[in-house]
Design a protein around this motif. Structure first.
Motif, PDB file in Angstrom:
ATOM      1  N   GLY A  20       0.828  -1.203   0.000  1.00  0.00           N
ATOM      2  CA  GLY A  20       0.000   0.000   0.000  1.00  0.00           C
ATOM      3  C   GLY A  20       0.862   1.252   0.000  1.00  0.00           C
ATOM      4  N   SER A  21       1.953   1.197   0.753  1.00  0.00           N
ATOM      5  CA  SER A  21       2.871   2.334   0.758  1.00  0.00           C
ATOM      6  C   SER A  21       3.564   2.463  -0.595  1.00  0.00           C
ATOM      7  CB  SER A  21       3.918   2.140   1.862  1.00  0.00           C
ATOM      8  OG  SER A  21       4.933   3.089   1.719  1.00  0.00           O
ATOM      9  N   ALA A  22       4.006   1.320  -1.111  1.00  0.00           N
ATOM     10  CA  ALA A  22       4.774   1.353  -2.367  1.00  0.00           C
ATOM     11  C   ALA A  22       3.894   1.769  -3.550  1.00  0.00           C
ATOM     12  CB  ALA A  22       5.390  -0.018  -2.611  1.00  0.00           C
ATOM     13  N   ILE A  23       2.724   1.167  -3.650  1.00  0.00           N
ATOM     14  CA  ILE A  23       1.858   1.442  -4.792  1.00  0.00           C
ATOM     15  C   ILE A  23       1.093   2.733  -4.553  1.00  0.00           C
ATOM     16  CG2 ILE A  23      -0.166   0.626  -6.071  1.00  0.00           C
ATOM     17  CD1 ILE A  23       0.805  -2.235  -5.369  1.00  0.00           C
ATOM     18  N   GLY A  24       1.313   3.680  -5.428  1.00  0.00           N
ATOM     19  CA  GLY A  24       0.636   4.958  -5.212  1.00  0.00           C
ATOM     20  C   GLY A  24       0.741   5.831  -6.439  1.00  0.00           C
ATOM     21  N   LEU A  25       0.755   7.129  -6.199  1.00  0.00           N
ATOM     22  CA  LEU A  25       0.865   8.063  -7.318  1.00  0.00           C
ATOM     23  C   LEU A  25       2.161   7.825  -8.087  1.00  0.00           C
ATOM     24  CD1 LEU A  25      -0.325  11.259  -5.446  1.00  0.00           C
ATOM     25  CD2 LEU A  25      -1.569   9.984  -7.204  1.00  0.00           C
ATOM     26  N   GLY A  26       3.150   7.276  -7.385  1.00  0.00           N
ATOM     27  CA  GLY A  26       4.419   6.953  -8.046  1.00  0.00           C
ATOM     28  C   GLY A  26       4.189   6.015  -9.217  1.00  0.00           C
ATOM     29  N   ASN A  27       3.254   5.093  -9.072  1.00  0.00           N
ATOM     30  CA  ASN A  27       2.981   4.134 -10.150  1.00  0.00           C
ATOM     31  C   ASN A  27       2.040   4.710 -11.197  1.00  0.00           C
ATOM     32  OD1 ASN A  27       3.344   2.926  -7.443  1.00  0.00           O
ATOM     33  ND2 ASN A  27       3.529   1.039  -8.596  1.00  0.00           N
ATOM     34  N   ILE A  28       1.000   5.389 -10.727  1.00  0.00           N
ATOM     35  CA  ILE A  28      -0.062   5.777 -11.664  1.00  0.00           C
ATOM     36  C   ILE A  28       0.210   7.138 -12.301  1.00  0.00           C
ATOM     37  CG2 ILE A  28      -2.550   6.126 -11.916  1.00  0.00           C
ATOM     38  CD1 ILE A  28      -2.907   4.543  -9.337  1.00  0.00           C
ATOM     39  N   TRP A  29       0.785   8.037 -11.520  1.00  0.00           N
ATOM     40  CA  TRP A  29       0.984   9.400 -12.032  1.00  0.00           C
ATOM     41  C   TRP A  29       2.444   9.615 -12.468  1.00  0.00           C
ATOM     42  CZ3 TRP A  29       3.925  12.575  -8.488  1.00  0.00           C
ATOM     43  CH2 TRP A  29       4.153  13.877  -8.929  1.00  0.00           C
ATOM     44  N   ARG A  30       3.406   9.209 -11.606  1.00  0.00           N
ATOM     45  CA  ARG A  30       4.790   9.551 -11.894  1.00  0.00           C
ATOM     46  C   ARG A  30       5.411   8.607 -12.928  1.00  0.00           C
ATOM     47  NH1 ARG A  30      10.109   9.866 -10.103  1.00  0.00           N
ATOM     48  NH2 ARG A  30      10.797  11.946  -9.505  1.00  0.00           N
ATOM     49  N   PHE A  31       5.185   7.304 -12.752  1.00  0.00           N
ATOM     50  CA  PHE A  31       5.819   6.328 -13.648  1.00  0.00           C
ATOM     51  C   PHE A  31       5.472   6.588 -15.126  1.00  0.00           C
ATOM     52  CE2 PHE A  31       5.830   2.063 -15.692  1.00  0.00           C
ATOM     53  CZ  PHE A  31       7.186   1.788 -15.589  1.00  0.00           C
ATOM     54  N   PRO A  32       4.192   6.746 -15.487  1.00  0.00           N
ATOM     55  CA  PRO A  32       3.905   6.969 -16.907  1.00  0.00           C
ATOM     56  C   PRO A  32       4.583   8.225 -17.471  1.00  0.00           C
ATOM     57  CG  PRO A  32       1.900   6.407 -15.741  1.00  0.00           C
ATOM     58  CD  PRO A  32       2.957   6.601 -14.699  1.00  0.00           C
ATOM     59  N   TYR A  33       4.631   9.314 -16.688  1.00  0.00           N
ATOM     60  CA  TYR A  33       5.245  10.494 -17.306  1.00  0.00           C
ATOM     61  C   TYR A  33       6.767  10.413 -17.331  1.00  0.00           C
ATOM     62  CZ  TYR A  33       6.495  13.548 -13.231  1.00  0.00           C
ATOM     63  OH  TYR A  33       7.053  14.120 -12.112  1.00  0.00           O
ATOM     64  N   MET A  34       7.344   9.653 -16.393  1.00  0.00           N
ATOM     65  CA  MET A  34       8.798   9.425 -16.479  1.00  0.00           C
ATOM     66  C   MET A  34       9.101   8.571 -17.707  1.00  0.00           C
ATOM     67  SD  MET A  34      10.111  10.988 -13.942  1.00  0.00           S
ATOM     68  CE  MET A  34      11.718  10.447 -13.515  1.00  0.00           C
ATOM     69  N   VAL A  35       8.296   7.561 -17.926  1.00  0.00           N
ATOM     70  CA  VAL A  35       8.491   6.712 -19.111  1.00  0.00           C
ATOM     71  C   VAL A  35       8.366   7.577 -20.364  1.00  0.00           C
ATOM     72  CG1 VAL A  35       7.486   4.808 -20.454  1.00  0.00           C
ATOM     73  CG2 VAL A  35       7.644   4.615 -17.980  1.00  0.00           C
ATOM     74  N   GLY A  36       7.396   8.488 -20.358  1.00  0.00           N
ATOM     75  CA  GLY A  36       7.203   9.375 -21.500  1.00  0.00           C
ATOM     76  C   GLY A  36       8.372  10.320 -21.690  1.00  0.00           C
ATOM     77  N   GLU A  37       8.871  10.866 -20.568  1.00  0.00           N
ATOM     78  CA  GLU A  37       9.943  11.852 -20.664  1.00  0.00           C
ATOM     79  C   GLU A  37      11.277  11.215 -21.025  1.00  0.00           C
ATOM     80  OE1 GLU A  37       8.762  15.177 -17.834  1.00  0.00           O
ATOM     81  OE2 GLU A  37      10.776  14.697 -17.169  1.00  0.00           O
ATOM     82  N   TYR A  38      11.503   9.991 -20.541  1.00  0.00           N
ATOM     83  CA  TYR A  38      12.818   9.377 -20.724  1.00  0.00           C
ATOM     84  C   TYR A  38      12.813   8.264 -21.771  1.00  0.00           C
ATOM     85  CZ  TYR A  38      14.464  12.245 -16.923  1.00  0.00           C
ATOM     86  OH  TYR A  38      14.808  13.337 -16.131  1.00  0.00           O
ATOM     87  N   GLY A  39      11.849   8.257 -22.636  1.00  0.00           N
ATOM     88  CA  GLY A  39      11.973   7.422 -23.825  1.00  0.00           C
ATOM     89  C   GLY A  39      11.429   6.007 -23.773  1.00  0.00           C
ATOM     90  N   GLY A  40      10.356   5.772 -23.060  1.00  0.00           N
ATOM     91  CA  GLY A  40       9.637   4.501 -23.216  1.00  0.00           C
ATOM     92  C   GLY A  40      10.327   3.275 -22.652  1.00  0.00           C
ATOM     93  N   ALA A  41      10.313   2.201 -23.465  1.00  0.00           N
ATOM     94  CA  ALA A  41      10.719   0.884 -22.972  1.00  0.00           C
ATOM     95  C   ALA A  41      12.139   0.849 -22.410  1.00  0.00           C
ATOM     96  CB  ALA A  41      10.564  -0.142 -24.084  1.00  0.00           C
ATOM     97  N   ALA A  42      13.057   1.648 -22.981  1.00  0.00           N
ATOM     98  CA  ALA A  42      14.449   1.619 -22.498  1.00  0.00           C
ATOM     99  C   ALA A  42      14.476   2.061 -21.026  1.00  0.00           C
ATOM    100  CB  ALA A  42      15.316   2.541 -23.351  1.00  0.00           C
ATOM    101  N   PHE A  43      13.673   3.041 -20.706  1.00  0.00           N
ATOM    102  CA  PHE A  43      13.593   3.505 -19.317  1.00  0.00           C
ATOM    103  C   PHE A  43      13.028   2.409 -18.416  1.00  0.00           C
ATOM    104  CE2 PHE A  43      11.192   5.351 -15.804  1.00  0.00           C
ATOM    105  CZ  PHE A  43      12.129   6.199 -15.223  1.00  0.00           C
ATOM    106  N   ILE A  44      12.034   1.711 -18.931  1.00  0.00           N
ATOM    107  CA  ILE A  44      11.410   0.658 -18.109  1.00  0.00           C
ATOM    108  C   ILE A  44      12.432  -0.423 -17.759  1.00  0.00           C
ATOM    109  CG2 ILE A  44       9.578  -1.100 -18.018  1.00  0.00           C
ATOM    110  CD1 ILE A  44       7.896   0.631 -19.789  1.00  0.00           C
ATOM    111  N   ILE A  45      13.273  -0.778 -18.751  1.00  0.00           N
ATOM    112  CA  ILE A  45      14.281  -1.820 -18.482  1.00  0.00           C
ATOM    113  C   ILE A  45      15.248  -1.348 -17.388  1.00  0.00           C
ATOM    114  CG2 ILE A  45      16.234  -3.089 -19.505  1.00  0.00           C
ATOM    115  CD1 ILE A  45      14.596  -3.056 -22.130  1.00  0.00           C
ATOM    116  N   LEU A  46      15.711  -0.097 -17.525  1.00  0.00           N
ATOM    117  CA  LEU A  46      16.628   0.440 -16.505  1.00  0.00           C
ATOM    118  C   LEU A  46      15.960   0.475 -15.131  1.00  0.00           C
ATOM    119  CD1 LEU A  46      18.343   3.587 -17.986  1.00  0.00           C
ATOM    120  CD2 LEU A  46      19.389   1.472 -17.194  1.00  0.00           C
TER     121      LEU A  46
END
Ligand code: PFF
Length: 454
Positions: A20-46
């Motif tokens: 509950g602590s781990a799963i939060g806006l970090g996953n739903i709000w921050r993760f998608p825009y970080m993936v968008g800002e830093y180039g998609g799948a390559a960011f996900i692998i890192l």
């Protein structure tokens, strides 16, 4: 006076609270825009690499310290390393989650506002040409986002006041399974939208030319943020974990569910972003800008389905944000009640007041205070970058150094293996010890240094 401390009631409760602590806006709000800002799948692998190699060991470090000391972060340092400068680590990790809570609560407020809009059919009733500036108009206003931030913070304080078992445990146990179901439903809907396949491609096809030193730092920062590590949150929760719980299982359980949720959130949002023709690098507003667009478009065809999905979506975001925000507040509350002898009510009010004021400044930084720049960032971005890219990894680094180099190997092994009774943990201990002492610290320092030099 030694007060009776509360404990989580069962293994499921521990995993739910930590997840509950781990799963939060970090996953739903921050993760998608970080993936968008830093180039998609390559960011996900890192991000996945950082999560398991650099960040999971910190989870073990924090749980070992928390459960062994049965204390808040400051008390833990006092008990395990009395009279040393380690107490400063205890203090640092009380301050940083409260700073995060301040700006996190602003975004939590956005989800309150959006839920309200969904419930009043605002997304479906607004004419399509006016939906574009929906998010911009809302966050740049002065009062409405502040009211939403206040409502969110009040909910957090309410749950914290109910206590560890009746508040945190009960709330997370009920809501976490529902969250998973909701996000799966939304993902299925999102990937079925026309034009969604480009978004799916973006998430699965890596472009390694996009990787730079700042991408790695951002991936590591995201991994720390998403697993709530380096700020004493997991340490504090671990201090409520019973002695017969399995630290390895809770760590892996939390990390895997957090990752799964982030990926699901990515798949529920990115296809919709592409389907709506929005650029994936749109920054912190990505999710909140995209969603009204989607719900509006859907609403033209079938208004009630659109309204229903919108309500489900914002309930999901709000609940996920609440279960994380309570973990941030609990760190400071545990400190103030145990070390300063405050009542739970007074401690909760003190932290709420602080986070409220700082949060207001963050909220205004999207509107009236948008001209204020701290090292080239708005107040909101500055605090987010300060915490995610620096304070969290620094706290994590110090926790792992504490366990790997200050505590004795025998004590660490005893805690990790429950006195040698857990077979798998005993077998894996050599590897974990190596990760804790060498891999995680060297890796974190390497990311810091390259980020500073390049
Ligand atoms: N892990 C939370 C999220 O992903 O939204 C954010 C968070 C919670 C960060 C608790 C730090 C913390 F102490």
């Amino acid at each position: 006076m030694i007060k009776q401390r509360e404990n989580f009631g069962s293994r499921a409760a521990v995993i739910m609270a930590m997840a509950g602590s781990a799963i939060g806006l970090g996953n739903i709000w921050r993760f998608p825009y970080m993936v968008g800002e830093y180039g998609g799948a390559a960011f996900i692998i890192l991000y996945i690499l950082c999560s398991f190699i650099l960040v999971l060991p910190i989870f073990f470090a924090e749980t070992i310290i928390g459960r062994r000391s049965r204390s808040n972060t400051f008390g833990a340092m006092r008990k395990l390393a009395p009279g040393t400068a380690w107490k400063w680590l205890g203090l640092l990790t009380i301050v940083s989650p409260i700073i995060i809570l301040s700006y996190y609560s602003v975004v939590g407020g956005w989800s309150v506002e959006y839920l309200f809009k969904a419930l009043t059919f605002d997304f479906t009733d607004t004419p399509p040409d006016q939906i574009q500036g929906f998010f911009g108009r809302f966050i740049s206003a002065t009062w409405r986002p502040i009211v939403a931030h206040t409502v969110f913070l009040a909910m957090v304080a309410g749950i914290i006041l109910a206590g560890v078992k009746k508040g945190i445990e009960k709330f997370t146990k009920i809501t976490m399974p529902i969250l998973f179901v909701l996000v799966v439903i939304i993902t299925i809907y999102s990937v079925s939208l026309p034009g969604a396949s480009k978004g799916v491609e973006y998430l699965v096809k890596p472009d390694f030319s996009k990787i730079s030193a700042s991408t790695v730092a951002a991936a590591m920062g995201q991994a720390f943020f998403s697993l709530s590590l380096g700020v004493g949150t997991i340490l504090t929760y671990a201090s409520y974990v019973r002695k017969d719980e399995n630290i390895l299982a809770s760590g892996v359980g939390t990390a895997v569910s957090d990752l799964l949720f982030a990926i699901l959130a990515g798949f529920s949002i990115m296809p919709a972003v592409f389907a709506a023709g929005i650029t994936p690098g749109a920054g912190p507003g990505l999710v909140f800008e995209t969603l009204p667009f989607i719900f509006n478009k859907m609403g033209v065809a079938i208004p009630w389905i659109s309204a229903l999905v919108a309500i489900l979506f914002f309930v999901t975001i709000l609940v996920a944000a609440l279960t994380s925000a309570i973990s941030m507040m609990e760190v400071g509350v545990a400190y103030l009640t145990e070390e300063k002898g405050m009542k739970r009510l007074t401690a909760t009010l003190a932290i709420t007041a602080f986070a409220w004021v700082v949060g207001i400044l963050c909220s205004l930084s999207f509107g009236p205070l948008s001209g204020v720049s701290l090292l080239g960032n708005s107040i909101f971005d500055f605090l987010d970058k300060l915490c995610s890219n620096w304070l969290l990894p620094a706290g994590g680094l110090l926790f792992t150094l504490f366990v790997g180099w200050k505590m004795s190997r025998a004590d660490v092994k005893d805690e990790f293996t429950n006195g040698g009774t857990l077979k798998a943990n005993t077998r894996l201990f050599g590897l974990i010890w190596f990760l804790l002492r060498f891999v995680a610290p060297v890796g974190i320092v390497a990311v810091f240094v390259t980020n500073l030099l390049l």
